[in-house]
Write an enzyme that holds these catalytic residues in place. Sequence first.
Site, short mmCIF file in Angstrom:
data_model
loop_
_atom_site.label_atom_id
_atom_site.label_comp_id
_atom_site.label_asym_id
_atom_site.label_seq_id
_atom_site.Cartn_x
_atom_site.Cartn_y
_atom_site.Cartn_z
N ASN A 62 0.83 -1.20 0.00
CA ASN A 62 0.00 0.00 0.00
C ASN A 62 0.87 1.25 0.00
OD1 ASN A 62 0.55 -0.98 2.65
ND2 ASN A 62 -1.04 0.30 3.54
N GLU A 64 0.44 5.22 0.59
CA GLU A 64 -0.47 6.25 1.09
C GLU A 64 -0.03 7.64 0.66
OE1 GLU A 64 -0.92 5.47 5.30
OE2 GLU A 64 -2.10 3.67 4.88
N CYS A 73 -4.18 0.71 -2.39
CA CYS A 73 -3.99 -0.54 -1.64
C CYS A 73 -2.92 -1.41 -2.32
CB CYS A 73 -5.28 -1.34 -1.62
SG CYS A 73 -6.60 -0.61 -0.64
N GLU A 75 -3.04 -4.60 -3.06
CA GLU A 75 -3.55 -5.52 -4.09
C GLU A 75 -3.60 -4.84 -5.45
OE1 GLU A 75 -4.77 -4.83 -1.13
OE2 GLU A 75 -6.03 -6.41 -0.32
N CYS A 112 -10.29 -4.86 0.66
CA CYS A 112 -11.38 -3.88 0.64
C CYS A 112 -12.26 -4.10 -0.60
CB CYS A 112 -10.83 -2.46 0.66
SG CYS A 112 -10.20 -1.90 -0.92
N CYS A 115 -10.69 -3.29 -4.03
CA CYS A 115 -9.72 -4.30 -4.48
C CYS A 115 -10.44 -5.55 -4.95
CB CYS A 115 -8.73 -4.63 -3.37
SG CYS A 115 -7.52 -3.31 -3.13
N1 THU Z 1 -5.21 -1.53 2.57
C1 THU Z 1 -4.67 -2.33 1.61
O1 THU Z 1 -3.57 -2.09 1.10
N2 THU Z 1 -5.39 -3.39 1.22
C2 THU Z 1 -6.60 -3.74 1.73
O2 THU Z 1 -7.20 -4.68 1.24
C3 THU Z 1 -7.16 -3.01 2.86
C4 THU Z 1 -6.50 -1.74 3.19
C5 THU Z 1 -4.44 -0.36 2.98
C6 THU Z 1 -5.03 0.96 2.57
C7 THU Z 1 -4.45 1.88 3.61
O3 THU Z 1 -3.17 2.28 3.17
C8 THU Z 1 -4.30 1.02 4.83
O4 THU Z 1 -4.35 -0.33 4.39
C9 THU Z 1 -5.36 1.25 5.89
O5 THU Z 1 -6.63 1.14 5.36
#
Ligand code: THU
Length: 171
Positions: A62, A64, A73, A75, A112, A115
Site C-alpha cells: 500500500n 499512502e 492498496c 492488491e 477492501c 480491491c
Molecule cells: N489496505 C490495503 O492495502 N489493502 C486492503 O485490502 C485493505 C487496506 C491499505 C489501505 C491503507 O493504506 C491502509 O491499508 C489502511 O486502510
Amino acid sequence: MKHLNLTTQIEIFDSLDELNSTEQALVNAAEKACHKAYAPYSEFNVGAAVLLENGQIITGSNQENAAYPSGLCAERTAIFYANAQYPDTPVTSIAIIAMNKNGILENPVAPCGACRQVLLETELRYKKAYDILLVGQSSIQKIKSSKDLLPLSFVGEGLLKSADRSPKSNN
Ligand code: THU
C-alpha cells in the site's frame, strides 16, 4: 417473493506448511512486500504478491498519501503493475498479508471492496479464475475465485463496450 442463497467456498489452512512450495514462495514474497509499504498515516502495512502464468512474481504494497484518497492498496498496486507490464499474461494466484505495529495480523486480511472489484475484473479479463490466499498468523484462507469474494458484483453490464462481461458468469 423468491430467495437467493449465495455460497462462498473458502479453504482454510492452519499453517504455511500446509501450502505447496509455490504458494509458500508467494506468501513469503507478499510478506517481504509488506515491509516496503508506505503507510505513515495508517501504520497498517499490506503486501501483495501476484504469480503470473509465465512464472513471474510481481509484488506491491500500500502506498499512502497526505491526500488520503490518493493512496492505493497493496492488491491494486500489484495487480495493476502486473497487468501493465504483462497485459497478455493471466494471473495464476495472489497472496495478501498485512501487519500493524504488533506484527502480522492474527486473522487473514480482508481485501477492501475496491480491491475485490479489481480482483474480479482480472478474472473476467483473462477468463480464468485464480487462487486468492489471504494470510494471517493463525490461519490462511484460500479462495478459488474472486466471485466468491464479491458476489452480485458490478461487471459492466450496460456499459456500451461490455460485450463479453456476461453477468451470467457472476454468481
Ligand atoms: N489496505 C490495503 O492495502 N489493502 C486492503 O485490502 C485493505 C487496506 C491499505 C489501505 C491503507 O493504506 C491502509 O491499508 C489502511 O486502510
